[in-house]
Design an enzyme around this catalytic site. Structure first.
Site, PDB file in Angstrom:
ATOM      1  N   ARG A  40       0.567  -1.696  -0.230  1.00  0.00           N
ATOM      2  CA  ARG A  40       0.327   0.322  -0.353  1.00  0.00           C
ATOM      3  C   ARG A  40       0.752   1.250  -0.291  1.00  0.00           C
ATOM      4  O   ARG A  40       0.343   2.296  -0.542  1.00  0.00           O
ATOM      5  CB  ARG A  40      -0.442   0.564   1.136  1.00  0.00           C
ATOM      6  CG  ARG A  40      -2.206  -1.376   0.966  1.00  0.00           C
ATOM      7  CD  ARG A  40      -3.132  -0.731   1.820  1.00  0.00           C
ATOM      8  NE  ARG A  40      -4.380  -1.580   1.128  1.00  0.00           N
ATOM      9  CZ  ARG A  40      -4.880  -1.734   2.704  1.00  0.00           C
ATOM     10  NH1 ARG A  40      -5.288  -1.272   3.858  1.00  0.00           N
ATOM     11  NH2 ARG A  40      -6.163  -2.476   2.004  1.00  0.00           N
ATOM     12  N   LYS A 208     -17.736 -15.839   3.731  1.00  0.00           N
ATOM     13  CA  LYS A 208     -18.482 -15.555   4.343  1.00  0.00           C
ATOM     14  C   LYS A 208     -19.994 -15.010   2.990  1.00  0.00           C
ATOM     15  O   LYS A 208     -19.761 -13.743   2.632  1.00  0.00           O
ATOM     16  CB  LYS A 208     -19.416 -14.451   5.648  1.00  0.00           C
ATOM     17  CG  LYS A 208     -18.715 -15.441   6.746  1.00  0.00           C
ATOM     18  CD  LYS A 208     -18.404 -14.007   7.187  1.00  0.00           C
ATOM     19  CE  LYS A 208     -19.626 -14.229   8.171  1.00  0.00           C
ATOM     20  NZ  LYS A 208     -19.662 -12.794   9.892  1.00  0.00           N
ATOM     21  N   GLY A 361      -8.401  -8.602   0.400  1.00  0.00           N
ATOM     22  CA  GLY A 361      -6.615  -8.601   0.275  1.00  0.00           C
ATOM     23  C   GLY A 361      -6.623  -9.857   0.833  1.00  0.00           C
ATOM     24  O   GLY A 361      -5.332 -10.334  -0.490  1.00  0.00           O
ATOM     25  N   GLY A 384     -13.267  -3.171   0.708  1.00  0.00           N
ATOM     26  CA  GLY A 384     -14.127  -2.460   1.021  1.00  0.00           C
ATOM     27  C   GLY A 384     -14.671  -1.942  -0.307  1.00  0.00           C
ATOM     28  O   GLY A 384     -15.841  -1.886  -0.733  1.00  0.00           O
TER      29      GLY A 384
HETATM   30  P1  ADP Z   1     -10.878 -11.625   0.564  1.00  0.00           P
HETATM   31  O1  ADP Z   1      -9.894 -10.663   1.355  1.00  0.00           O
HETATM   32  O2  ADP Z   1     -10.635 -11.277  -0.946  1.00  0.00           O
HETATM   33  O3  ADP Z   1     -12.222  -9.911  -0.069  1.00  0.00           O
HETATM   34  P2  ADP Z   1     -12.725 -13.250   1.876  1.00  0.00           P
HETATM   35  O4  ADP Z   1     -11.752 -12.262   3.453  1.00  0.00           O
HETATM   36  O5  ADP Z   1     -13.898 -12.651   1.740  1.00  0.00           O
HETATM   37  O6  ADP Z   1     -11.819 -12.481   0.601  1.00  0.00           O
HETATM   38  O7  ADP Z   1     -12.229 -14.903   1.891  1.00  0.00           O
HETATM   39  C1  ADP Z   1     -10.952 -15.805   2.673  1.00  0.00           C
HETATM   40  C2  ADP Z   1     -11.047 -16.043   3.147  1.00  0.00           C
HETATM   41  O8  ADP Z   1     -12.066 -17.795   2.950  1.00  0.00           O
HETATM   42  C3  ADP Z   1      -9.508 -16.848   3.782  1.00  0.00           C
HETATM   43  O9  ADP Z   1      -9.206 -16.584   4.899  1.00  0.00           O
HETATM   44  C4  ADP Z   1     -10.049 -18.311   3.512  1.00  0.00           C
HETATM   45  O10 ADP Z   1      -9.716 -19.364   4.118  1.00  0.00           O
HETATM   46  C5  ADP Z   1     -11.485 -18.458   3.778  1.00  0.00           C
HETATM   47  N1  ADP Z   1     -12.186 -19.526   3.301  1.00  0.00           N
HETATM   48  C6  ADP Z   1     -12.410 -19.904   1.562  1.00  0.00           C
HETATM   49  N2  ADP Z   1     -13.392 -20.746   0.599  1.00  0.00           N
HETATM   50  C7  ADP Z   1     -13.283 -21.624   2.268  1.00  0.00           C
HETATM   51  C8  ADP Z   1     -13.328 -22.948   3.068  1.00  0.00           C
HETATM   52  N3  ADP Z   1     -14.572 -23.544   1.823  1.00  0.00           N
HETATM   53  N4  ADP Z   1     -14.171 -23.039   4.303  1.00  0.00           N
HETATM   54  C9  ADP Z   1     -13.785 -22.142   4.877  1.00  0.00           C
HETATM   55  N5  ADP Z   1     -13.179 -20.811   4.766  1.00  0.00           N
HETATM   56  C10 ADP Z   1     -12.395 -20.424   3.361  1.00  0.00           C
HETATM   57 MG    MG Z   2     -10.429 -11.145   3.547  1.00  0.00          MG
END
Ligand code: ADP
Ligand code: MG
Length: 403
Positions: A40, A208, A361, A384
Site C-alpha cells: 500500500r 462469508k 486482501g 471494501g
Molecule cells: P477477500 O479478502 O479476498 O475479500 P474474504 O476475506 O472474503 O476474501 O475470504 C477469505 C477467507 O475465506 C480466507 O481466509 C479463506 O480461508 C476463507 N475460505 C475460503 N473458502 C473456505 C471454505 N471452504 N471454508 C472455510 N473458509 C474458507
Molecule cells: Mg479478507
C-alpha cells in the site's frame, strides 16, 4: 445518472512552494511492530514523486488499525514514515509529525520546503476522524494549501480526512483532487461498471456469503456469468437441498440466496457452483482429505476447497470471458492442502484473453502467492471500497472530488 468528472493532479495547477495535504491509505499489516507488507505504501509513490517533482511540500496522513479515537503506542505512524523513507531510496527522508492542532506540528509543517515529505500521526487517534467532525477537519485544513486524496481503500468511509476536509478546502477556494492511485482505481473499476467487454464473468468466493450478498445482488444485473466457490458456495448449495456435511452454511441467508437465484434466472445470468470439493474433518495441515461430489459431502466432513472438476468447469467459463472480476479465494488457500483450487482459478484468469481485475486482501495475497501478479490487468487496493464502487454505490471520498 451520470457521474461527474473526477478532478486529478492534472487539474491541480501550480503547487510549487505550497503545502499539499495528501491522504494516503498506509493501513498496512504489522508484525512485531514493523511493516509486514508495504504494497500500500509502494502504491502511493507515483503521486508522491509527482508532487515532489512539482515542488510541493507534502503533509501525508493515514489511519492505521483501529485505535478508536485514542493514542495507541503500537499504532504510531512513525513506522510508516520510516518504511516510506526506505522506499523513496534517498529521494526524501520522511519526517514523523504529531497530531494536527498541536503547535509543534504546525511549526514543523511551516518549516517544510519544496519536495519535503512529512507524515502526521495516526488520524484515528482522534475521535473526530471517524466522526467526520468538521472541527477536526479544520485542524487538518490549516496545514495545507491544497488537498489530494490517494487513499482509495478509505474512499467509502465518510470520515473527516476523506469527506469533510475536502469539503472545507473547496469551500475556502483551495483545490481538492484525486491522486494517481485513486484515479487509476476509478478508471479501471469504472470500466467494469460502465460498458465492460462481454462476456463479463464474476468469480466469487471467500468466507462469508453475508459479507458479499450486496455485491452479488448488484453484480447479478451487470455480469453474464457468475461462478462461486469458497465457503459461500455452501450456502447456495444448501439452499438447493444439497448435502454439504459440516461445511460453513449461513442458515439465515438461505432466503436471500434463493432471491439471488430468482433474479439471475429472470435476467438470464448463469450461476456456476462447485461440482466437486476437497473435504476434510477440519481445516488443518495434516488432516486426511478426500475429493467428493459437492452435493454429497459426508456428514462428518466439510468442504475446504473446490475440486479439480470444478476448476476445469470454472476455467472453461473464464476462458470465454472478455472481462473477469475476481473476489474471494476458492478455498482455505492459506493451508497448502486446500490451496490448489484457488491457484487453479488464478492461473485460469491469468491465462485468459480477458481484461482481469482482482479485488480483496486475501484474493490479492493468493495471486501474489501464486506469483501471478504481473498477469492481471489490475490488482485493486480497495477491498471494501472496490466492492462498493462495483455495486454502483457512490463513494463519499470520490464524489467530493468530482465536478
Ligand atoms: P477477500 O479478502 O479476498 O475479500 P474474504 O476475506 O472474503 O476474501 O475470504 C477469505 C477467507 O475465506 C480466507 O481466509 C479463506 O480461508 C476463507 N475460505 C475460503 N473458502 C473456505 C471454505 N471452504 N471454508 C472455510 N473458509 C474458507
Ligand atoms: Mg479478507
Amino acid at each position: 445518472m451520470r457521474a461527474g468528472r473526477l478532478r486529478t493532479l492534472d487539474q491541480l495547477g501550480d503547487v510549487a512552494g505550497t503545502r499539499v495535504f495528501l491522504r494516503v491509505d498506509f493501513n498496512v499489516p504489522l508484525t512485531d511492530g514493523s511493516v509486514a507488507d508495504d504494497s500500500r505504501i509502494v502504491a502511493a509513490i507515483p503521486t508522491i514523486d509527482e508532487l515532489r517533482e512539482r515542488r510541493a511540500a507534502l503533509v501525508l496522513a493515514s489511519h492505521l488499525g483501529r485505535p478508536k479515537g485514542v493514542p495507541w503506542d503500537d499504532l504510531r505512524t512513525r513506522v510508516l514514515a520510516d518504511a516510506l523513507t526506505e522506499r523513496l531510496a534517498g529521494r526524501a527522508s520522511v519526517l514523523a509529525l504529531g497530531m494536527p492542532g498541536h503547535t509543534e506540528t504546525i511549526d514543523a509543517v511551516g518549516r517544510l520546503g519544496p519536495g519535503d515529505v512529512a507524515m502526521l500521526e495516526n488520524l484515528r487517534f482522534d475521535p473526530g476522524e471517524e466522526a467526520n467532525d468538521p472541527r477536526f477537519a479544520g485542524r487538518l485544513a490549516e496545514l495545507a494549501d491544497a488537498y489530494v486524496n490517494d487513499a482509495f481503500g478509505a474512499a467509502h468511509r465518510a470520515h473527516a480526512s476523506v469527506e469533510v476536509l475536502p469539503e472545507l478546502m473547496l469551500a475556502s477556494g483551495r483545490p481538492a483532487v484525486a491522486g494517481r492511485l485513486l484515479q487509476k482505481e476509478v478508471e479501471v473499476l469504472g470500466r467494469l461498471l460502465h460498458g465492460p467487454e462481454r462476456p463479463y464473468v464474476a468469480v466469487l468466493g471467500g468466507a462469508k456469503v453475508s459479507d458479499k450478498l450486496s455485491v452479488i445482488d448488484a453484480l447479478i444485473h451487470r455480469v453474464d456469468h457468475v461462478v462461486i466457490g469458497g465457503a459461500m458456495a455452501f450456502t447456495l448449495l444448501a439452499a438447493e437441498g444439497a448435502s454439504v456435511g459440516r461445511s460453513k452454511v449461513e442458515d439465515d441467508r438461505v432466503e436471500d440466496v434463493r432471491g439471488i437465484r430468482r433474479t439471475a434466472e429472470a435476467e438470464g445470468v448463469r450461476i456456476g457452483l462447485p461440482i466437486d470439493v476437497v473435504a476434510a474433518a477440519e481445516p488443518s495441515l495434516d488432516v486426511a482429505r478426500m475429493t467428493v461430489p459437492a452435493r454429497e459431502i459426508p456428514d462428518d466432513l466439510m468442504g475446504l476447497d473446490i475440486g479439480p472438476a470444478t476448476v476445469e468447469a470454472f476455467a472453461r467459463v473464464i476462458a470465454d470471458a472478455k472481462t473477469v472480476l475476481w473476489n474471494g479465494p476458492m478455498g482455505v488457500f492459506e493451508l497448502e492442502p486446500f490451496s490448489e483450487g484457488t491457484r487453479g482459478i488464478a492461473l485460469a484468469i491469468a491465462s485468459a484473453n480477458a481484461y482481469s481485475v482482482v479485488g480483496g486482501g486475501d484474493s490479492i495475497a493468493a495471486v501474489r502467492q501464486a506469483g501471478l501478479e504481473g498477469s492481471f490487468d489490475h490488482l485493486s487496493t480497495g477491498g471494501g471500497a472496490s466492492l462498493e464502487f462495483l455495486e454502483g454505490r457512490p463513494l463519499p471520498g470520490v464524489t467530493i472530488l468530482e465536478d
